[in-house]
Design a protein around this motif. Structure first.
Motif, PDB file in Angstrom:
ATOM      1  N   LEU A 117       0.820  -1.138  -0.022  1.00  0.00           N
ATOM      2  CA  LEU A 117      -0.048   0.105  -0.104  1.00  0.00           C
ATOM      3  C   LEU A 117       0.677   1.094  -0.182  1.00  0.00           C
ATOM      4  O   LEU A 117       0.292   2.177   0.390  1.00  0.00           O
ATOM      5  N   GLY A 118       2.130   1.153  -0.344  1.00  0.00           N
ATOM      6  CA  GLY A 118       2.935   2.321  -0.500  1.00  0.00           C
ATOM      7  C   GLY A 118       3.401   3.010   0.995  1.00  0.00           C
ATOM      8  O   GLY A 118       3.310   1.983   1.825  1.00  0.00           O
ATOM      9  N   CYS A 119       4.016   3.964   0.873  1.00  0.00           N
ATOM     10  CA  CYS A 119       4.790   4.641   2.056  1.00  0.00           C
ATOM     11  C   CYS A 119       4.074   5.751   2.861  1.00  0.00           C
ATOM     12  O   CYS A 119       4.587   6.472   3.594  1.00  0.00           O
ATOM     13  N   ARG A 120       2.835   6.130   2.571  1.00  0.00           N
ATOM     14  CA  ARG A 120       2.032   7.275   3.206  1.00  0.00           C
ATOM     15  C   ARG A 120       2.699   8.666   3.157  1.00  0.00           C
ATOM     16  O   ARG A 120       3.370   9.093   3.957  1.00  0.00           O
ATOM     17  N   CYS A 147       7.332   4.662  -6.810  1.00  0.00           N
ATOM     18  CA  CYS A 147       6.443   4.116  -5.818  1.00  0.00           C
ATOM     19  C   CYS A 147       5.346   3.342  -6.947  1.00  0.00           C
ATOM     20  O   CYS A 147       5.011   2.053  -6.585  1.00  0.00           O
ATOM     21  N   GLY A 148       4.873   3.948  -7.796  1.00  0.00           N
ATOM     22  CA  GLY A 148       4.031   3.257  -8.855  1.00  0.00           C
ATOM     23  C   GLY A 148       4.534   2.059  -9.236  1.00  0.00           C
ATOM     24  O   GLY A 148       3.708   1.164  -9.823  1.00  0.00           O
ATOM     25  N   GLU A 149       5.913   2.092  -9.650  1.00  0.00           N
ATOM     26  CA  GLU A 149       6.417   0.755 -10.270  1.00  0.00           C
ATOM     27  C   GLU A 149       6.295  -0.353  -9.295  1.00  0.00           C
ATOM     28  O   GLU A 149       6.211  -1.609  -9.933  1.00  0.00           O
ATOM     29  N   TYR A 150       6.348  -0.478  -7.969  1.00  0.00           N
ATOM     30  CA  TYR A 150       6.720  -1.472  -7.246  1.00  0.00           C
ATOM     31  C   TYR A 150       5.358  -1.587  -6.588  1.00  0.00           C
ATOM     32  O   TYR A 150       5.297  -2.871  -5.668  1.00  0.00           O
ATOM     33  N   CYS A 151       4.391  -0.620  -5.937  1.00  0.00           N
ATOM     34  CA  CYS A 151       3.378  -0.888  -5.057  1.00  0.00           C
ATOM     35  C   CYS A 151       2.255  -0.799  -5.866  1.00  0.00           C
ATOM     36  O   CYS A 151       2.008  -0.407  -6.833  1.00  0.00           O
ATOM     37  N   ALA A 155      -2.414  14.359  -9.286  1.00  0.00           N
ATOM     38  CA  ALA A 155      -1.158  14.147  -9.635  1.00  0.00           C
ATOM     39  C   ALA A 155      -0.630  12.750  -9.162  1.00  0.00           C
ATOM     40  O   ALA A 155       0.071  12.264 -10.115  1.00  0.00           O
ATOM     41  N   PHE A 156      -0.761  12.109  -8.327  1.00  0.00           N
ATOM     42  CA  PHE A 156      -0.345  10.930  -7.674  1.00  0.00           C
ATOM     43  C   PHE A 156      -0.624   9.784  -8.539  1.00  0.00           C
ATOM     44  O   PHE A 156      -0.211   8.809  -8.727  1.00  0.00           O
ATOM     45  N   HIS A 157      -2.078   9.923  -8.984  1.00  0.00           N
ATOM     46  CA  HIS A 157      -2.662   9.069 -10.068  1.00  0.00           C
ATOM     47  C   HIS A 157      -2.038   9.147 -11.435  1.00  0.00           C
ATOM     48  O   HIS A 157      -1.598   8.122 -11.931  1.00  0.00           O
ATOM     49  N   GLU A 158      -1.962  10.375 -11.869  1.00  0.00           N
ATOM     50  CA  GLU A 158      -1.535  10.486 -13.003  1.00  0.00           C
ATOM     51  C   GLU A 158      -0.075  10.243 -13.273  1.00  0.00           C
ATOM     52  O   GLU A 158       0.440   9.765 -14.392  1.00  0.00           O
ATOM     53  N   THR A 194       1.500   7.825 -11.503  1.00  0.00           N
ATOM     54  CA  THR A 194       1.727   6.376 -11.450  1.00  0.00           C
ATOM     55  C   THR A 194       0.916   5.271 -12.200  1.00  0.00           C
ATOM     56  O   THR A 194       1.127   4.182 -12.541  1.00  0.00           O
ATOM     57  N   GLY A 195      -0.372   5.965 -12.431  1.00  0.00           N
ATOM     58  CA  GLY A 195      -1.417   5.064 -13.025  1.00  0.00           C
ATOM     59  C   GLY A 195      -1.984   4.304 -12.005  1.00  0.00           C
ATOM     60  O   GLY A 195      -2.822   3.194 -12.345  1.00  0.00           O
ATOM     61  N   LYS A 196      -1.783   4.185 -10.806  1.00  0.00           N
ATOM     62  CA  LYS A 196      -2.299   3.547  -9.804  1.00  0.00           C
ATOM     63  C   LYS A 196      -3.247   3.996  -9.104  1.00  0.00           C
ATOM     64  O   LYS A 196      -3.487   5.357  -8.921  1.00  0.00           O
ATOM     65  N   PRO A 197      -4.200   3.365  -7.915  1.00  0.00           N
ATOM     66  CA  PRO A 197      -5.004   4.063  -7.178  1.00  0.00           C
ATOM     67  C   PRO A 197      -4.470   4.701  -6.114  1.00  0.00           C
ATOM     68  O   PRO A 197      -3.408   4.370  -5.455  1.00  0.00           O
ATOM     69  N   VAL A 198      -5.163   5.880  -5.527  1.00  0.00           N
ATOM     70  CA  VAL A 198      -4.518   6.523  -4.474  1.00  0.00           C
ATOM     71  C   VAL A 198      -5.304   6.376  -3.155  1.00  0.00           C
ATOM     72  O   VAL A 198      -6.582   6.345  -3.329  1.00  0.00           O
TER      73      VAL A 198
END
Length: 391
Positions: free
Chosen positions: A302-305, A319-323, A362-365, A367-371
């Protein structure tokens, strides 16, 4: 007690909330949204079942999906713990004393507390809740702190950055990851948080920017070796390197012994800093996510907050690459707060920081991952409040 959820419209639905105190508030029961599965997921238009919690994208939205395939929007509370906190300057723990007197055992307290959380509309036990997470039927999300001790404490006069390439760091992660054993394989595990609010860029904790922190490492440090190898591959010759950085070095061994650099070419130096910061962040997320997946295959990372206003774009990309999920805490700054963040924090950074966007889009854009929003605060008027959710 009351809380307010925070969604990123049209981008991502998973989130976990922190509880905010509101004296006199009278929360009503949650609305009936339809039949639920054993994990609290909605069974209407369910996904295919699986062994563990996972994330699925549906159009512009992301969902947590329960092991039974239910759609799960996580509303959780951090710090749900039997232990409580000690009163400052004393050896007393008033909360623990109170619940011990009322419930007698931690198991009875956990049963009553999880029932109360459900009554209030919560469905997840959040981070720092290690004394209840395995004692309740609710899904839960442990926080592991796989690198926290490797960052310089904020009260130090001069912060230092961790050497994520060192044997000491690898050993530390392996040691800390052993704590996953008590959770591994439990289908109620929503996922694991790696860390919380790391100083990826300069802020009030006085930690230097990652690039310059690695420059300051001694010649025999593994991270310094990575920096020298990075520059040698990038430039080929020290003459080319010297056109961008000063002081001029006579050889790569001299660069290894150099503990301070200044740019001659701002544009090229910035590209170097960002590329190396990405390399460092990728090492962090690679080591930590692999440690989690080795201990508990199939569990979500779930990432590192993050702190949303002070994290380099390249770190979020890593983060998006691995989480599986990008998690960030969120506290809305007012005018003075925005000015402080802009000038005292962001003004010290020499790499691109994620845009100061309250939507967190921007966090989604990047990484392409859910935030996932993992902390926030809200101020509500207590008088007359009896609705769900809060207005």
């Amino acid at each position: 007690m009351s809380y307010r959820s925070l969604l990123v419209p049209g981008v991502c639905l998973p989130l976990i909330c922190a509880l905010a105190s509101c004296a006199g508030a009278k929360p009503g029961p949650p609305p009936d949204l339809g039949p639920r599965d054993a994990f609290g997921g909605l069974t209407t238009n369910a996904f295919e079942p699986g062994a563990r919690f996972r994330v699925e994208r549906e159009g512009a939205r992301w969902w947590f999906v329960t092991p039974e395939g239910g759609r799960f929007l996580s509303f959780g509370v951090n710090h749900v713990t039997w232990n409580g906190n000690h009163a400052k300057g004393t050896d007393r723990n008033p909360y623990n004393e109170a619940v011990t007197a009322r419930y007698g055992t931690e198991e009875k307290w956990a049963e009553a507390t999880s029932a109360r959380l459900e009554q209030w509309g919560f469905n997840t036990v959040g981070a720092w809740s290690s004394t209840i997470d395995t004692k309740t039927h609710l899904p839960y999300a442990p926080i592991l702190h796989l690198s926290q001790s490797f960052w310089s404490p904020w009260w130090k006069d001069e912060g230092v950055v961790p050497d994520f390439f060192s044997d000491a760091f690898l050993a530390y992660v392996e040691e800390k990851a052993a704590g996953i054993d008590k959770y591994a394989g439990d289908p109620k595990v929503l996922g694991y948080f790696i860390d919380n609010e790391l100083p990826w860029a300069p802020d009030h904790r006085k930690t230097p920017e990652l690039f310059y922190g690695y420059v300051a490492l001694p010649a025999d440090a593994a991270g310094k070796g990575q920096l020298v190898a990075f520059m040698e591959e990038r430039y080929g010759t020290v003459e080319a390197f010297n056109e961008v950085w000063k002081p001029a070095v006579a050889g790569w061994d001299v660069l290894a012994a150099t503990t301070a650099l200044k740019p001659r070419s701002k544009k090229k130096a910035k590209a170097d800093r960002e590329a190396f910061t990405r390399l460092v962040a990728r090492q962090y997320f690679k080591v930590t996510s692999e440690a989690i997946r080795e201990k508990d295959p199939g569990a979500l990372v779930l990432g590192c907050r993050f702190i949303p206003y002070n994290v380099p774009e390249v770190v979020v990309e890593a983060c998006g690459e691995y989480c599986d999920v990008v998690s960030t805490n969120y506290y809305r700054p007012l005018l003075l707060g925005k000015l402080y963040i802009k000038h005292a924090w962001r003004g010290k950074s020499t790499v691109d920081i994620v845009p100061l966007d309250e939507s967190l889009r921007a966090f989604h854009e990047l990484t392409g991952k859910p935030v996932m929003v993992t902390e926030f605060t809200s101020r509500l008027k207590a008088e007359g409040y009896n609705s769900y959710p809060p207005p």
